[in-house]
Design a protein around this motif. Structure first.
Motif, PDB file in Angstrom:
ATOM      1  N   VAL A 195       6.311   1.689   5.276  1.00 38.57           N
ATOM      2  CA  VAL A 195       6.269   1.906   3.918  1.00 38.57           C
ATOM      3  C   VAL A 195       5.043   2.220   3.467  1.00 38.57           C
ATOM      4  CG1 VAL A 195       7.194   0.813   1.684  1.00 38.57           C
ATOM      5  CG2 VAL A 195       8.272   0.238   3.706  1.00 38.57           C
ATOM      6  N   GLU A 196       4.771   3.593   2.801  1.00 40.54           N
ATOM      7  CA  GLU A 196       3.680   3.977   2.369  1.00 40.54           C
ATOM      8  C   GLU A 196       3.269   3.381   1.071  1.00 40.54           C
ATOM      9  OE1 GLU A 196       0.490   7.825   2.638  1.00 40.54           O
ATOM     10  OE2 GLU A 196       2.721   7.941   3.360  1.00 40.54           O
ATOM     11  N   MET A 197       2.114   2.839   0.904  1.00 36.54           N
ATOM     12  CA  MET A 197       1.695   2.287  -0.356  1.00 36.54           C
ATOM     13  C   MET A 197       0.317   2.494  -1.002  1.00 36.54           C
ATOM     14  SD  MET A 197       3.585  -1.487  -0.512  1.00 36.54           S
ATOM     15  CE  MET A 197       3.817  -1.619   1.266  1.00 36.54           C
ATOM     16  N   SER A 198      -0.128   2.591  -2.142  1.00 33.00           N
ATOM     17  CA  SER A 198      -1.252   2.426  -2.746  1.00 33.00           C
ATOM     18  C   SER A 198      -1.377   1.019  -3.575  1.00 33.00           C
ATOM     19  CB  SER A 198      -1.799   3.538  -3.501  1.00 33.00           C
ATOM     20  OG  SER A 198      -1.781   4.889  -3.015  1.00 33.00           O
ATOM     21  N   VAL A 199      -2.572   0.330  -3.332  1.00 35.24           N
ATOM     22  CA  VAL A 199      -2.639  -0.629  -4.203  1.00 35.24           C
ATOM     23  C   VAL A 199      -3.960  -0.477  -5.002  1.00 35.24           C
ATOM     24  CG1 VAL A 199      -3.317  -3.308  -4.247  1.00 35.24           C
ATOM     25  CG2 VAL A 199      -1.837  -2.280  -2.471  1.00 35.24           C
ATOM     26  N   CYS A 200      -3.897  -0.531  -6.586  1.00 35.29           N
ATOM     27  CA  CYS A 200      -4.877  -0.388  -7.171  1.00 35.29           C
ATOM     28  C   CYS A 200      -5.494  -1.944  -7.852  1.00 35.29           C
ATOM     29  CB  CYS A 200      -4.512   0.323  -8.480  1.00 35.29           C
ATOM     30  SG  CYS A 200      -3.885   2.043  -7.955  1.00 35.29           S
ATOM     31  N   ILE A 201      -6.870  -1.701  -7.921  1.00 35.15           N
ATOM     32  CA  ILE A 201      -7.507  -3.074  -8.036  1.00 35.15           C
ATOM     33  C   ILE A 201      -8.636  -2.872  -9.272  1.00 35.15           C
ATOM     34  CG2 ILE A 201      -8.949  -4.703  -6.998  1.00 35.15           C
ATOM     35  CD1 ILE A 201      -7.804  -4.198  -4.355  1.00 35.15           C
ATOM     36  N   TRP A 206     -13.009 -10.829  -4.705  1.00 38.61           N
ATOM     37  CA  TRP A 206     -11.638 -11.693  -4.714  1.00 38.61           C
ATOM     38  C   TRP A 206     -11.288 -12.392  -6.070  1.00 38.61           C
ATOM     39  CZ3 TRP A 206      -8.977 -12.217  -0.441  1.00 38.61           C
ATOM     40  CH2 TRP A 206      -9.388 -12.035   1.043  1.00 38.61           C
ATOM     41  N   ASN A 207     -12.027 -11.891  -7.048  1.00 34.61           N
ATOM     42  CA  ASN A 207     -11.655 -12.318  -8.466  1.00 34.61           C
ATOM     43  C   ASN A 207     -11.121 -11.061  -9.164  1.00 34.61           C
ATOM     44  OD1 ASN A 207     -12.720 -15.076  -8.117  1.00 34.61           O
ATOM     45  ND2 ASN A 207     -14.737 -14.134  -8.464  1.00 34.61           N
ATOM     46  N   ALA A 208     -10.928  -9.940  -8.306  1.00 35.97           N
ATOM     47  CA  ALA A 208     -10.365  -8.753  -9.072  1.00 35.97           C
ATOM     48  C   ALA A 208      -8.798  -8.929  -9.241  1.00 35.97           C
ATOM     49  CB  ALA A 208     -10.551  -7.729  -7.844  1.00 35.97           C
ATOM     50  N   LYS A 209      -8.316  -8.076 -10.249  1.00 32.53           N
ATOM     51  CA  LYS A 209      -7.065  -8.030 -10.395  1.00 32.53           C
ATOM     52  C   LYS A 209      -6.309  -6.905  -9.728  1.00 32.53           C
ATOM     53  CE  LYS A 209      -8.069  -9.154 -15.221  1.00 32.53           C
ATOM     54  NZ  LYS A 209      -7.776  -8.614 -16.817  1.00 32.53           N
ATOM     55  N   VAL A 210      -5.314  -7.542  -8.883  1.00 33.44           N
ATOM     56  CA  VAL A 210      -4.411  -6.553  -7.951  1.00 33.44           C
ATOM     57  C   VAL A 210      -3.216  -5.969  -8.894  1.00 33.44           C
ATOM     58  CG1 VAL A 210      -3.515  -6.260  -6.028  1.00 33.44           C
ATOM     59  CG2 VAL A 210      -5.179  -7.987  -5.997  1.00 33.44           C
ATOM     60  N   LEU A 211      -3.283  -4.552  -8.957  1.00 33.43           N
ATOM     61  CA  LEU A 211      -2.117  -4.144  -9.714  1.00 33.43           C
ATOM     62  C   LEU A 211      -0.993  -3.957  -8.956  1.00 33.43           C
ATOM     63  CD1 LEU A 211      -3.884  -1.319 -11.874  1.00 33.43           C
ATOM     64  CD2 LEU A 211      -3.712  -3.858 -12.452  1.00 33.43           C
ATOM     65  N   PRO A 212       0.051  -3.860  -9.416  1.00 33.25           N
ATOM     66  CA  PRO A 212       1.475  -3.929  -8.607  1.00 33.25           C
ATOM     67  C   PRO A 212       1.263  -2.639  -7.645  1.00 33.25           C
ATOM     68  CG  PRO A 212       2.057  -4.081 -10.790  1.00 33.25           C
ATOM     69  CD  PRO A 212       0.667  -3.848 -10.754  1.00 33.25           C
ATOM     70  N   SER A 257       2.685 -10.443  -0.715  1.00 35.61           N
ATOM     71  CA  SER A 257       1.502 -11.248  -0.938  1.00 35.61           C
ATOM     72  C   SER A 257       0.538 -10.818   0.071  1.00 35.61           C
ATOM     73  CB  SER A 257       2.000 -12.610  -0.639  1.00 35.61           C
ATOM     74  OG  SER A 257       2.779 -13.132  -1.918  1.00 35.61           O
ATOM     75  N   SER A 258       1.089 -10.589   1.228  1.00 32.57           N
ATOM     76  CA  SER A 258       0.353 -10.353   2.388  1.00 32.57           C
ATOM     77  C   SER A 258      -0.471  -8.999   2.110  1.00 32.57           C
ATOM     78  CB  SER A 258       1.061 -10.021   3.659  1.00 32.57           C
ATOM     79  OG  SER A 258       0.320  -9.611   4.627  1.00 32.57           O
ATOM     80  N   ILE A 259       0.325  -7.911   1.495  1.00 26.76           N
ATOM     81  CA  ILE A 259      -0.244  -6.517   1.147  1.00 26.76           C
ATOM     82  C   ILE A 259      -1.458  -6.760   0.253  1.00 26.76           C
ATOM     83  CG2 ILE A 259       0.448  -4.366  -0.116  1.00 26.76           C
ATOM     84  CD1 ILE A 259       3.191  -4.833   1.339  1.00 26.76           C
ATOM     85  N   VAL A 264      -7.521  -6.607  -1.370  1.00 23.37           N
ATOM     86  CA  VAL A 264      -8.484  -7.347  -1.866  1.00 23.37           C
ATOM     87  C   VAL A 264      -9.514  -7.564  -0.693  1.00 23.37           C
ATOM     88  CG1 VAL A 264      -9.196  -9.510  -2.883  1.00 23.37           C
ATOM     89  CG2 VAL A 264      -7.190  -8.358  -3.459  1.00 23.37           C
ATOM     90  N   GLU A 265      -8.879  -7.820   0.519  1.00 25.20           N
ATOM     91  CA  GLU A 265     -10.161  -8.070   1.556  1.00 25.20           C
ATOM     92  C   GLU A 265     -10.848  -6.972   1.943  1.00 25.20           C
ATOM     93  OE1 GLU A 265     -10.465 -10.078   6.022  1.00 25.20           O
ATOM     94  OE2 GLU A 265      -8.661  -8.706   5.623  1.00 25.20           O
ATOM     95  N   VAL A 266     -10.141  -5.882   1.880  1.00 27.02           N
ATOM     96  CA  VAL A 266     -10.898  -4.530   2.211  1.00 27.02           C
ATOM     97  C   VAL A 266     -11.802  -4.059   1.033  1.00 27.02           C
ATOM     98  CG1 VAL A 266     -10.461  -1.907   2.796  1.00 27.02           C
ATOM     99  CG2 VAL A 266      -8.840  -3.535   3.624  1.00 27.02           C
TER     100      VAL A 266
END
Length: 328
Positions: A195-201, A206-212, A257-259, A264-266
């Motif tokens: 499943v290809e995804m993009s995660v915007c931050i 580590w205090n960043a907001k992770v968007l859906p 959650s893992s995604i 955020v780690e990267v």
């Protein structure tokens, strides 16, 4: 405030940069700022010194925009800007640095998500041009022993320019040649199905907001330049559909959650700040990180504004908050 929006430039991604710049200018004006739209010509520095902007937004993509060039210039001119520093951009621009960056970060912090990276080989254009690397393509099949298909792409650059899915051995040389026409290094990776995804931050570390997380389904099967910037080129699901990850809702939620944690780690490993995007594939067991973007596209087709909207944020407010953060 007076905000300089830097766009255009001379990279292969100039057209996309101008579209991003237009979107950003509109959003900043909506937020009440005075916008100075500037193409990055030889008149850029004199104009910046004359205009004296309070802050800059870098809407440049590709070479000179995401490789640290414009960032180092703005730092020299002492103009605050939204986005990551010169040193961060310079490293993040090279996709080949991803495995080492993650490894070094984990050694220092002792933090470790489920993020993984595809096996890869990186070769320079000069190795082919001056040293006969083309005679050793057979070794690729031994180094990437998972077998075909492979992903072949420029190690630096964005917008999926020069990206190929190589399914037959006789396609490899041509794909490498095309990738090298965009950059001086080529990255050859094992192909990851999933499943290809993009995660915007948004924000710092580590205090960043992770968007859906955004699920991306290219209609032609490959998320290439045409799919990204053509109306109807993809189907985007925000947030990612749980059924795409697992038929079991609990397993799907753990996967999400893992995604997010992996993204955020990267993001943190590179030291990205203000905003960024992490592209990955969920292979059914773990997130496989493909690349990071320090200056995500903001066109009408781009993922980032859509993710902001899905999270309940107005794009103009997101940019306004970034300006407040970098100018305080």
């Amino acid at each position: 405030m007076k905000i300089a929006v830097l766009m255009g430039g001379t990279s292969f991604e100039r057209k996309i940069s101008l579209q991003t710049g237009k979107t950003v200018c509109n959003a900043l004006e909506e937020a009440g700022h005075k916008v100075v739209a500037l193409d990055t010509t030889k008149e850029l520095v004199p104009t910046l010194r004359s205009e004296k902007p309070d802050c800059a937004y870098i809407a440049l993509h590709g070479k000179q925009g995401e490789d640290g060039t414009i960032q180092s210039l703005l730092e020299f001119l002492q103009i605050p800007y939204i986005g990551s520093s010169y040193s961060v951009c310079r490293r993040a621009y090279n996709k080949a640095t991803l495995p080492e960056t993650l490894r070094n970060y984990r050694e220092v912090t002792k933090k470790n998500s489920s993020a993984s990276t595809p096996k890869q080989i990186c070769l320079a254009r000069d190795a082919f041009k001056d040293m006969g690397a083309a005679t050793a393509l057979d070794l690729i099949y031994k180094r990437l022993n998972g077998g075909l298909p492979y992903a072949v792409k420029p190690s630096k650059g964005g917008s999926a320019l020069g990206v190929h899915k190589v399914e037959k051995k006789n396609q490899l040389a041509e794909a490498i040649l095309d990738a090298l026409s965009y950059n001086d290094e080529v990255l050859i990776q094992e192909w990851i199905d999933g499943v290809e995804m993009s995660v915007c931050i948004l924000g710092p570390g580590w205090n960043a907001k992770v968007l859906p997380p955004v699920e991306i389904v290219p209609r032609n099967g490959l998320y290439d330049y045409d799919a990204r910037y053509t109306s109807g080129g993809i189907d985007a699901y925000i947030p990612v559909r749980k059924e795409s990850l697992s038929t079991n809702k609990n397993i799907a939620e753990r996967a999400i959650s893992s995604i997010k944690e992996a993204a955020v780690e990267v993001y943190s490993a590179y030291g990205i700040k203000d905003l960024g995007r992490v592209d990955l594939v969920w292979d059914g067991e773990k997130p496989q990180i493909l690349e990071v973007a320090v200056s995500p596209g903001m066109t009408e087709y781009s993922i980032f504004p859509k993710a902001c909207e899905a999270a309940g944020y107005k794009f103009s407010e997101v940019l306004d908050n970034c300006i407040k953060e970098v100018t305080k």
